[in-house]
Design an enzyme around this catalytic site. Structure first.
Site, mmCIF file in Angstrom:
data_model
loop_
_atom_site.group_PDB
_atom_site.id
_atom_site.type_symbol
_atom_site.label_atom_id
_atom_site.label_comp_id
_atom_site.label_asym_id
_atom_site.label_seq_id
_atom_site.Cartn_x
_atom_site.Cartn_y
_atom_site.Cartn_z
ATOM 1 N N HIS A 93 -0.006 -8.360 -46.303
ATOM 2 C CA HIS A 93 0.948 -7.082 -46.155
ATOM 3 C C HIS A 93 1.902 -7.483 -44.497
ATOM 4 C CE1 HIS A 93 1.361 -3.265 -43.758
ATOM 5 N NE2 HIS A 93 0.885 -3.191 -45.491
ATOM 6 N N THR A 116 2.761 -6.430 -42.079
ATOM 7 C CA THR A 116 2.843 -7.096 -40.992
ATOM 8 C C THR A 116 2.161 -8.325 -40.158
ATOM 9 O OG1 THR A 116 0.536 -5.577 -40.968
ATOM 10 C CG2 THR A 116 2.873 -3.910 -40.171
ATOM 11 N N LYS A 117 1.321 -9.004 -41.400
ATOM 12 C CA LYS A 117 0.453 -10.371 -41.226
ATOM 13 C C LYS A 117 1.587 -11.407 -41.049
ATOM 14 C CE LYS A 117 -2.937 -7.751 -41.666
ATOM 15 N NZ LYS A 117 -2.693 -6.883 -41.539
ATOM 16 N N ASN A 118 1.292 -12.270 -40.395
ATOM 17 C CA ASN A 118 1.278 -13.448 -40.295
ATOM 18 C C ASN A 118 2.789 -14.482 -41.493
ATOM 19 O OD1 ASN A 118 0.613 -13.353 -38.410
ATOM 20 N ND2 ASN A 118 -0.020 -15.879 -37.401
ATOM 21 N N ILE A 175 3.932 -13.032 -45.454
ATOM 22 C CA ILE A 175 3.924 -11.881 -45.846
ATOM 23 C C ILE A 175 4.123 -11.922 -47.288
ATOM 24 C CG2 ILE A 175 4.026 -10.514 -43.656
ATOM 25 C CD1 ILE A 175 7.077 -10.561 -44.878
#
Lengths: 377, 377
Positions: free
Chosen positions: A183, A185-187, A189
């Site tokens: 997603h 917002t992850k490291n 993406i």
């Protein structure tokens, strides 16, 4: 204005998407899907990897593979994202919520054994903020009671757990199955995206079938059967090659991204250390057995009032800091189904935890500005 | 070499993907998701539209909205893609398979009423090849027996049904709910992708909740509630903005794409008409109440042997023609659950139907070549 999150582009994403188009195949399981899956299998020594459209979908695959039947019990923390539980509720599971640790939002491993009953089938450790749960303890419980462990590794890419004998394993490689998120917002993406990791290879063939809408299409393309058809339940879990091509560009830069994020994380930590101590604010705790993947920088305020002031003050300066999760055992959907146990630590993080902006392009002067504002509260 | 399918790019896909990145939001429900949904709602007068990661996922949402409980019965054709049924089986439904029409692979509407029992909850007409099922008859049955109609409109974009009073409605707008596909083999594509259409607006709020992982996040962003949480079952059904941006480029060219495909379809039809008659091969039939959206050009051979020869001959010339579906009532997964009724027309299409290459960039000389090869068999 400093947003809470900003998706980072490595610069190759659209080039690879265009290349994916040239392959003539934009649906799932093409060139880039295979590149990404192979990357994970090689780099992290994962079992079989299957890209999915989301971590939610990877968890749903895991729930199907665990053969969850109505009434089966699944133990997980209450302080987690709704998909951790929904994936199992969709298969009819009863969720048995555990409390968080006092020093960390992750599941309190000491509380798990007393929650195990004859109906327990699965334990779901959620590696909150990429910090490992006590996997040795949890895997031992799983062996003792013949349970499956499904790691919710949504936030846990490139983070490691060290066992008491000194051996080290990457998160997501320890449980029987695990689920990752890409997603935005992850490291790492791909907008929306996820991955199922099948470490216990007895699930491998069925995982492929479920992934391919309940058909044995994978076996057909490997020449193992001469036609393919409907053999099991399943869904369309696999993402488009457009998503996989985007993800591949990110994976090529994984080390660069991780180095940058860890730098940002450390800047926050050392810049806020003194102030936090003086103001009874808790900085992220990391047990010795876990590494830091710099997925998230959070503060645990001493009260909801303190957190409200902090968020408001940052907002006045155009900085977006956010809180999450409402304890699932107290949610409108589940509170009447919960067994009534108080889970005070989960509620405490619900009320007091706040996440600061953390993304690749966050500048040093922005971090300094955020720290300056916080430390003058 | 002429492939069976080739994804068509309008030229704006990567530009819009880059623009999506600039919005700072690559997860779902951003600018391009809203553009696409609004386009469908306006152009086709659909109820509420929600993009999904696949048509499979849209059908799964529909099954949840229909509140399918274990043992509920769902009537659908046996000659369809596995996802039509899996979406309902995942909720515990018993599938009651109907036969196809003699003149068309779509569900034989005359057979439906005898399949309705007290447990029947849903009828799923599948608009095979974009050709409308007899929606007037089906909707009347639904009213008479208080059933829901969920249109599987995977192949049916931009195709219309004319009622006996002369009024005309686009497919996907007639049933209570409907599901579309943007898989790379469809007229309008996003690699993998789909859409749920909610025509009966009493399902609208719950559809948004299920789409947002069982949370009331949509209501929160509209200011209708002051915080959001877990209120229902659900999943991560919404696609990334990367997928929606790609889709938007396609939608801008919908009319151009449709015109081109209809031209190709007509070339096939008129080029094969005489030969088909002479060789007992059936060309696509379209009832007067349906338009043609040129999703597919297929032939129904007189026997499996004739089809095998035809596919082999085309293959020798580097042309890929494919068949599909194995009747679901005879599948390894469902044959023991099926009630034993013979569905001979479904099996006939299974054995005798073959699809010819049909894609935007298929050249006139390629079509001529394909026709020449077929007509010399």
């Amino acid at each position: 204005m400093i947003p809470f999150n900003k998706p980072y582009l490595t610069g190759k994403e659209t080039e690879y998407i265009e290349d994916a188009v040239l392959t003539g195949k934009l649906s799932g399981n093409g060139k880039y899907t295979k590149l990404c899956q192979h990357y994970f299998e090689e780099k992290y020594n994962f079992g079989k990897c299957l890209l999915t459209t989301s971590c939610t979908d990877a968890l749903e695959m895991a729930a199907i593979l665990a053969n969850i039947q109505p009434g089966d019990e699944v133990i997980m923390p209450s302080y987690t994202f709704v998909s951790t539980s929904n994936a199992f509720v969709l298969r009819g599971a009863k969720i048995v919520f555990a409390d968080s640790r006092k020093d960390h939002p992750g599941i309190d491993e000491a509380s798990i054994e007393s929650l195990i009953t004859e109906k327990t089938k699965v334990i779901v450790p959620v590696h909150y903020a990429g910090v490992a749960c006590n996997m040795e303890k949890i895997m031992n419980l799983a062996t003792k009671y013949n349970l499956l462990v499904i790691e919710d590794a949504a936030q846990a890419i490139d983070s490691y757990y060290t066992f008491s004998d000194g051996s080290k394993k990457v998160l997501g490689s320890i449980g029987h199955l695990s689920a990752f998120s890409f997603h935005e917002t992850k490291n790492i993406i791909s907008g929306e995206g996820g991955m199922l990791v099948v470490n216990d290879l007895k699930f491998s063939n069925r995982a492929e079938i479920i992934w391919e809408k309940g058909t044995n299409r994978s076996a057909f393309f490997k020449g193992e059967v001469d036609k393919y058809g409907w053999v099991d339940i399943g869904s369309s879990f696999l993402p488009s090659e457009i998503i996989a091509a985007f993800l591949w560009a990110q994976l090529e830069n994984l080390e660069k991204i991780q180095t940058k994020r860890i730098g940002i994380w450390n800047n926050y930590y050392f810049g806020l250390e003194k102030w936090a101590k003086k103001n009874d604010v808790i900085l992220p705790y990391r047990p010795d057995y876990s590494t830091n993947n710099a997925h998230m920088f959070y503060l645990v305020c001493k009260s909801i009032e303190q957190r409200t002031i902090l968020i408001k003050k940052l907002k006045e300066h155009g900085i977006s800091a956010v809180f999450h999760y409402l304890s699932l055992h107290e949610s409108p959907f589940y509170h009447s189904k919960h067994d009534g146990r108080a889970l005070p630590k989960s509620n405490h993080y619900s009320n007091c935890l706040v996440r600061l902006p953390l993304f690749y392009e966050l500048k040093e002067e922005d971090i300094k500005k955020i720290i300056d504002i916080i430390t003058t509260i």
